[in-house]
Design a protein around this motif. Structure first.
Motif, short mmCIF file in Angstrom:
data_model
loop_
_atom_site.label_atom_id
_atom_site.label_comp_id
_atom_site.label_asym_id
_atom_site.label_seq_id
_atom_site.Cartn_x
_atom_site.Cartn_y
_atom_site.Cartn_z
N GLU B 34 67.91 -4.15 -92.75
CA GLU B 34 66.84 -4.67 -91.89
C GLU B 34 65.63 -3.72 -91.92
O GLU B 34 65.81 -2.52 -91.82
CB GLU B 34 67.36 -4.79 -90.44
CG GLU B 34 66.62 -5.82 -89.61
CD GLU B 34 66.52 -7.18 -90.30
OE1 GLU B 34 65.41 -7.70 -90.39
OE2 GLU B 34 67.59 -7.69 -90.78
N GLY B 35 64.45 -4.29 -92.09
CA GLY B 35 63.22 -3.47 -92.11
C GLY B 35 62.89 -2.93 -93.47
O GLY B 35 61.86 -2.29 -93.67
N GLU B 36 63.76 -3.18 -94.47
CA GLU B 36 63.53 -2.66 -95.81
C GLU B 36 63.06 -3.77 -96.76
O GLU B 36 63.21 -4.95 -96.49
CB GLU B 36 64.83 -2.06 -96.37
CG GLU B 36 65.21 -0.73 -95.75
CD GLU B 36 66.44 -0.13 -96.40
OE1 GLU B 36 66.66 1.08 -96.22
OE2 GLU B 36 67.19 -0.87 -97.08
N VAL B 37 62.50 -3.30 -97.88
CA VAL B 37 62.18 -4.22 -98.97
C VAL B 37 62.74 -3.64 -100.28
O VAL B 37 62.93 -2.44 -100.39
CB VAL B 37 60.65 -4.42 -99.13
CG1 VAL B 37 60.09 -5.24 -97.96
CG2 VAL B 37 59.92 -3.09 -99.23
N LEU B 38 62.96 -4.52 -101.24
CA LEU B 38 63.32 -4.08 -102.59
C LEU B 38 62.05 -4.16 -103.42
O LEU B 38 61.35 -5.17 -103.41
CB LEU B 38 64.41 -5.00 -103.17
CG LEU B 38 64.88 -4.61 -104.59
CD1 LEU B 38 65.66 -3.30 -104.56
CD2 LEU B 38 65.74 -5.73 -105.19
N LEU B 39 61.77 -3.07 -104.12
CA LEU B 39 60.48 -2.96 -104.82
C LEU B 39 60.67 -2.79 -106.31
O LEU B 39 61.59 -2.11 -106.77
CB LEU B 39 59.72 -1.73 -104.30
CG LEU B 39 59.31 -1.74 -102.84
CD1 LEU B 39 58.73 -0.37 -102.48
CD2 LEU B 39 58.29 -2.84 -102.59
N SER B 40 59.75 -3.38 -107.06
CA SER B 40 59.67 -3.15 -108.50
C SER B 40 58.40 -2.33 -108.76
O SER B 40 57.30 -2.73 -108.37
CB SER B 40 59.59 -4.50 -109.20
OG SER B 40 59.29 -4.30 -110.56
N THR B 41 58.58 -1.21 -109.42
CA THR B 41 57.45 -0.29 -109.64
C THR B 41 56.46 -0.87 -110.64
O THR B 41 56.86 -1.36 -111.71
CB THR B 41 57.98 1.06 -110.15
OG1 THR B 41 58.81 1.61 -109.13
CG2 THR B 41 56.85 2.03 -110.45
N LEU B 42 55.16 -0.82 -110.30
CA LEU B 42 54.12 -1.33 -111.20
C LEU B 42 53.29 -0.19 -111.81
O LEU B 42 53.07 -0.15 -113.01
CB LEU B 42 53.19 -2.28 -110.45
CG LEU B 42 53.83 -3.54 -109.84
CD1 LEU B 42 52.78 -4.35 -109.09
CD2 LEU B 42 54.48 -4.39 -110.93
N TYR B 43 52.79 0.71 -110.95
CA TYR B 43 51.96 1.83 -111.40
C TYR B 43 52.42 3.12 -110.73
O TYR B 43 52.66 3.15 -109.52
CB TYR B 43 50.48 1.61 -111.04
CG TYR B 43 49.81 0.50 -111.81
CD1 TYR B 43 49.26 0.74 -113.07
CD2 TYR B 43 49.74 -0.78 -111.27
CE1 TYR B 43 48.64 -0.29 -113.78
CE2 TYR B 43 49.12 -1.81 -111.97
CZ TYR B 43 48.58 -1.56 -113.22
OH TYR B 43 47.97 -2.57 -113.91
#
Lengths: 333, 333
Positions: B34-43
């Motif tokens: 809860e409160g988190e996101v999954l991220l894909s790195t761009l830069y």
């Protein structure tokens, strides 16, 4: 024509100045003109910054000329007057020449009151020395109650006043000096919390850490060189370093090297600023008032090393670099 | 469990970092909370200051831990979200780890708008780089119309922006860089008045004097070392020196030595202050606004060196110390 003893600059010293850089001679005294006074020198201030004026490198004050008299802060008595503003017997202060007797424009002199404070203190604690300590600490150091102030050259003229003002302003004050006797004096006479004898301390970085357990918030630097290098390892975030003098390197023949300060400053968001009391001329009257009040209230003590005799002015100046003075060095004529 | 490519710190470099100080490995990605996101790195932003975090000496940011991921400024895309504030596809900026994919708390991220400006610029000209240039110059440099600004590392990410802002503010701007091509770029693309190639200049003191005939009022220092020593001989009364970085000495194994700055500072009543953009967080929103406006108005140009590929992040970082970048160095994943 009357003549007067005078001390000229004979040579621009390479490295440490010596007595042979001075020329003990005589000069003629011309006729008193309108607006002028004839003065008899009473007290001569000798100060480390004069070393800079003996060289011809560009500095914040113009260099002395060769074969002309050296000048510094001087207290004198009016012997004759062709000025409405000064009468015989008045005591005055000004940037005057190293002469026993001399002419000066009255407009360049300020009257001082020998009943209000001892004459020599107008060259020291309630003069440029006191103002340098007060304004350097306040204007650049911006002290906040409870912070730690470290002072180098702490037993010197400026340093001993800086520490006392630091105590008045509620700081923890630590001083660095060159003999145990001086360190004792800092604590017993001037109220410093701690002192360090740099001549007997092997690890200055550690000694500063021990005496400044919360780190150094303000460093009032009179000496430069290795001592100041060691301080850099102990500065706190947002530290303020007042560069008042660098007596340890004034006599170097090569441009001195020391630790790169830049990495330390950027790591600690710290400030380092050169301080010259003349830049704050608008704050001098208020500052002198403050110093005189503290002095009267007994909150400020001062120490003078008074050398006697006109011919001893150059040696007294040279002795500054040996740390032979405690507090302000003054020559009484 | 899913895994992700990750780059850990393997060794604390002694002197210059090398590729073997980095560990190319994989890490597990735990479950989204809860409160988190999954991220894909761009830069990924690579910056000289990261060198400091690879050592364990005390600095203004804590050191990286051994065998844990390195982190820096990163732009990423939201792949999954358990936060009300972010949805899939959102682009965000944050201090994130060198991982292809990672979890992060939404509260530590800021949304960025790819329609308003290219994503990479949020790491550069309208991000920390631009803010460093703007706030360092304004808050410490306190520029006044007509003054002379000298910038070292002038072709770098921060330096190239400093010079342009200097021109906007009405300063004469001179830049120091390491190749003729860079010096040409300073003048032709960024509007600097003059440039100095320190690699082909024998007498830096003289070169600075020639290009700054009225002396240096503000020196924005990104490099430290010998270049900065030479500047000291050319500073004006009341000069301000902004210590933003000291890339020339970051890799030294011994504490670097250079000229004693103290005598120069006291002679010129000059100020030298370490600048860290994080100290001025309250001025960031306004600063970003100003930078974005100048960018839109075409008053600010930016240069990026964009390296492609996750595995090239460490090499891009190492290349900073060789001066291989022009403007901001960014890695596109």
């Amino acid at each position: 024509m009357t003549t007067t003893k005078t001390i000229n600059l004979k040579n621009r010293p390479k490295g440490s100045p010596t007595i042979t850089d001075f020329d003990f001679t005589t000069a003629e005294i011309s006729e008193l003109k309108e607006g002028e006074v004839l003065l008899s020198t009473l007290y001569v201030s000798v100060d480390p910054y004069l070393r800079g004026r003996m060289s011809d490198a560009p500095s914040y004050v113009p260099p002395f000329k060769l074969n002309e008299p050296i000048s510094s802060g001087i207290i004198a008595e009016v012997l004759e007057s062709k000025s409405e503003n000064l009468t015989i017997g008045d005591k005055v202060i000004g940037a005057l020449q190293w002469k026993e007797t001399q002419l000066a424009k009255a407009e360049n002199l300020r009257k001082v009151d020998p009943d209000k404070a001892p004459l020599s203190t107008y060259l020291g604690i309630i003069g440029m020395t006191g103002l340098t300590a007060l304004l350097g600490l306040k204007e650049i150091g911006k002290p906040k109650n409870g912070e730690t102030l470290l002072v180098s050259g702490a037993a010197g003229a400026v340093g001993s006043v800086v520490g006392q003002i630091g105590k008045i302003l509620g700081l923890r004050v630590v001083g660095i000096a060159g003999t145990d006797e001086k360190v004792d004096m800092l604590k017993s006479e001037f109220g410093f919390d701690e002192g360090i004898n740099y001549n007997t301390t092997e690890n200055m970085i550690q000694a500063i850490q021990n005496t400044c357990p919360d780190g150094v918030d303000i460093y009032f630097d009179n000496v430069g060189g290795e001592i100041s290098d060691a301080v850099l390892f102990n500065i706190n975030k947002f530290a303020r370093i007042i560069i008042c003098g660098a007596i340890s390197v004034y006599n170097n023949t090569e441009t001195p090297k020391s630790l790169s300060v830049q990495p330390f400053l950027v790591k600690k968001s710290a400030l380092m600023q050169g301080f010259i009391v003349a830049d704050f001329a608008d704050k001098h009257p208020e500052g002198v008032q403050q110093l005189a009040t503290w002095l009267q209230e007994g909150k400020l003590k001062y120490k003078e090393t008074i050398v006697e005799g006109f011919d001893n002015i150059p040696q007294a100046f040279l002795d500054l670099f040996e740390g032979k003075n405690k507090g302000k060095m003054v020559v009484k004529i």
